[in-house]
Scaffold this active site. Structure first.
Site, mmCIF file in Angstrom:
data_model
loop_
_atom_site.group_PDB
_atom_site.id
_atom_site.type_symbol
_atom_site.label_atom_id
_atom_site.label_comp_id
_atom_site.label_asym_id
_atom_site.label_seq_id
_atom_site.Cartn_x
_atom_site.Cartn_y
_atom_site.Cartn_z
ATOM 1 N N SER A 150 33.619 30.302 -8.131
ATOM 2 C CA SER A 150 32.723 29.810 -9.176
ATOM 3 C C SER A 150 33.540 29.245 -10.344
ATOM 4 O O SER A 150 34.280 28.294 -10.155
ATOM 5 C CB SER A 150 31.768 30.929 -9.583
ATOM 6 O OG SER A 150 30.696 30.409 -10.313
ATOM 7 N N ASP A 226 22.751 30.064 -2.546
ATOM 8 C CA ASP A 226 23.352 30.375 -3.853
ATOM 9 C C ASP A 226 22.413 29.838 -4.937
ATOM 10 O O ASP A 226 22.145 28.633 -4.983
ATOM 11 C CB ASP A 226 24.718 29.672 -3.896
ATOM 12 C CG ASP A 226 25.499 29.941 -5.164
ATOM 13 O OD1 ASP A 226 24.890 30.130 -6.222
ATOM 14 O OD2 ASP A 226 26.741 29.928 -5.067
ATOM 15 N N HIS A 259 25.644 33.838 -4.005
ATOM 16 C CA HIS A 259 26.799 33.614 -4.884
ATOM 17 C C HIS A 259 27.676 34.862 -5.022
ATOM 18 O O HIS A 259 28.668 34.836 -5.725
ATOM 19 C CB HIS A 259 26.264 33.205 -6.264
ATOM 20 C CG HIS A 259 27.285 32.568 -7.167
ATOM 21 N ND1 HIS A 259 27.900 31.360 -6.875
ATOM 22 C CD2 HIS A 259 27.810 32.958 -8.365
ATOM 23 C CE1 HIS A 259 28.739 31.052 -7.853
ATOM 24 N NE2 HIS A 259 28.709 32.006 -8.755
HETATM 25 N N1 LIG Z 1 25.436 38.081 -13.505
HETATM 26 C C1 LIG Z 1 25.295 36.827 -14.192
HETATM 27 C C2 LIG Z 1 25.682 35.692 -13.322
HETATM 28 C C3 LIG Z 1 27.125 35.586 -13.314
HETATM 29 C C4 LIG Z 1 27.694 35.661 -11.948
HETATM 30 O O1 LIG Z 1 27.020 35.557 -10.918
HETATM 31 N N2 LIG Z 1 28.960 35.841 -11.941
HETATM 32 C C5 LIG Z 1 29.702 35.780 -10.720
HETATM 33 C C6 LIG Z 1 30.769 34.736 -10.922
HETATM 34 S S1 LIG Z 1 30.070 33.205 -11.496
HETATM 35 C C7 LIG Z 1 30.340 37.106 -10.438
HETATM 36 O O2 LIG Z 1 31.344 37.151 -9.742
HETATM 37 N N3 LIG Z 1 29.805 38.196 -10.969
HETATM 38 C C8 LIG Z 1 30.396 39.499 -10.873
HETATM 39 C C9 LIG Z 1 30.169 40.234 -9.581
HETATM 40 O O3 LIG Z 1 29.360 39.813 -8.746
HETATM 41 O O4 LIG Z 1 30.865 41.253 -9.397
HETATM 42 C C10 LIG Z 1 23.917 36.671 -14.690
HETATM 43 O O5 LIG Z 1 23.618 37.401 -15.589
HETATM 44 O O6 LIG Z 1 23.165 35.791 -14.231
#
Ligand SMILES: N[C@@H](CCC(=O)N[C@@H](CS)C(=O)NCC(=O)O)C(=O)O
Length: 280
Positions: A150, A226, A259
């Site tokens: 991402s 995603d 995602h």
């Molecule tokens: N969780 C966020 C979205 C952010 C997200 O999905 N982050 C991804 C990278 S863009 C991630 O790796 N999140 C941490 C995880 O899944 O451990 C939201 O509040 O919508």
């Protein structure tokens, strides 16, 4: 340059460590993780840099990425940095949003106040961390690969495109491919670099490819379920840029995948094998 060992755990016939150091680039203490497979005394191993996405620290991929078995089998060192400077003095998104500020450094060197003081993630990842890792771990810096997810996919692509010859292999999971053309990118590049979009171009993978930057090869996996695909990731823009430029690339849509780290961990071993082939 000294590093502090925060933890080490034996895993898959190697050592998973978490380390901290005072960073000159960001002006704060930074944490990162390194997995080192067992190896012959004096041997130097190829290294994979893994850049994480929005909201992440080193811990997300370290705990959920499922890279260790493949890294141990393939003899790869795996380094996972943080995604921004952190600390009481480090400014955040004024509204505390997840997509800017803490956990969202976007791998840029910010020029705009108040972010310019600490948000130097480009220089941190391109210069300071490699020097630190090279001085403290058995890495062969002639055999480096880079990957990310991402926002970290954006980091991996842009850092590799700007540093020709440095990374023998580049791959990404669900990367942001054209930040100049999507809301996450507009918010971040505007906030860190200002409104002059000329300054954004070196942080935009599609713009870099259109401008003549090239990679030896590229592997991208993207889930078609995603929820960020349509508005923020727009994988088709990378496919189109690669076709226009004649850039060699394998860009795969993976049916049903979202995602999350459930998606990333599914394709992690395949990506690592692809890197290892190019790092022999
Ligand atoms: N969780 C966020 C979205 C952010 C997200 O999905 N982050 C991804 C990278 S863009 C991630 O790796 N999140 C941490 C995880 O899944 O451990 C939201 O509040 O919508």
């Amino acid at each position: 340059m000294t590093i502090e060992t925060l933890s080490t755990n034996r895993s898959f016939g190697g050592t998973q460590g978490v380390y901290a150091h005072d960073s000159a680039e960001t002006g704060v203490r930074m944490t990162f993780s390194v997995f080192v497979p067992d190896h012959a005394p004096g041997a130097k191993l190829p290294v994979i840099w893994y850049l994480s996405g929005l909201t992440c620290t080193h811990a997300n991929v370290t705990e959920k990425g499922e890279f260790r078995r493949a890294c141990a089998e393939l003899g790869l060192i795996f380094v996972a940095p943080d995604t921004s400077p952190r600390g009481e003095d480090v400014p955040d998104d004024p509204a505390g949003a997840y997509d800017f500020g803490l956990g969202a450094g976007f791998y840029v060197d910010a020029t705009q106040p108040p972010f310019a003081e600490h948000y130097h993630m480009r220089s941190y990842i391109e210069h300071e961390l490699p020097e630190l890792v090279a001085g403290n771990f058995p890495v062969d810096m002639a055999r480096q690969g880079i990957m990310g997810h991402s926002m970290g996919g954006h980091g991996a692509l842009t850092i590799s495109l700007r540093n020709p010859g440095r990374f023998r292999s580049t791959s990404a999971f669900a990367p942001i491919v054209a930040p100049s053309q999507v809301p996450w990118g507009h918010k971040a590049l505007d906030g860190y670099l200002g409104t002059d979009q000329a300054a954004w171009q070196e942080y935009d993978a599609c713009a870099l490819i259109d401008g003549g930057a090239r990679l030896p090869d590229l592997l991208v996996d993207q889930g078609d379920a995603d929820n960020f695909l349509t508005e923020q990731l727009k994988t088709h823009l990378l496919e189109e840029a690669c076709t226009r430029a004649g850039q060699k690339a394998t860009i795969r849509m993976q049916p049903g995948y979202d995602h999350s780290y459930y998606f990333i961990s599914t394709f992690m071993a395949e990506h690592l094998a692809w890197h290892a082939d190019r790092l022999k």
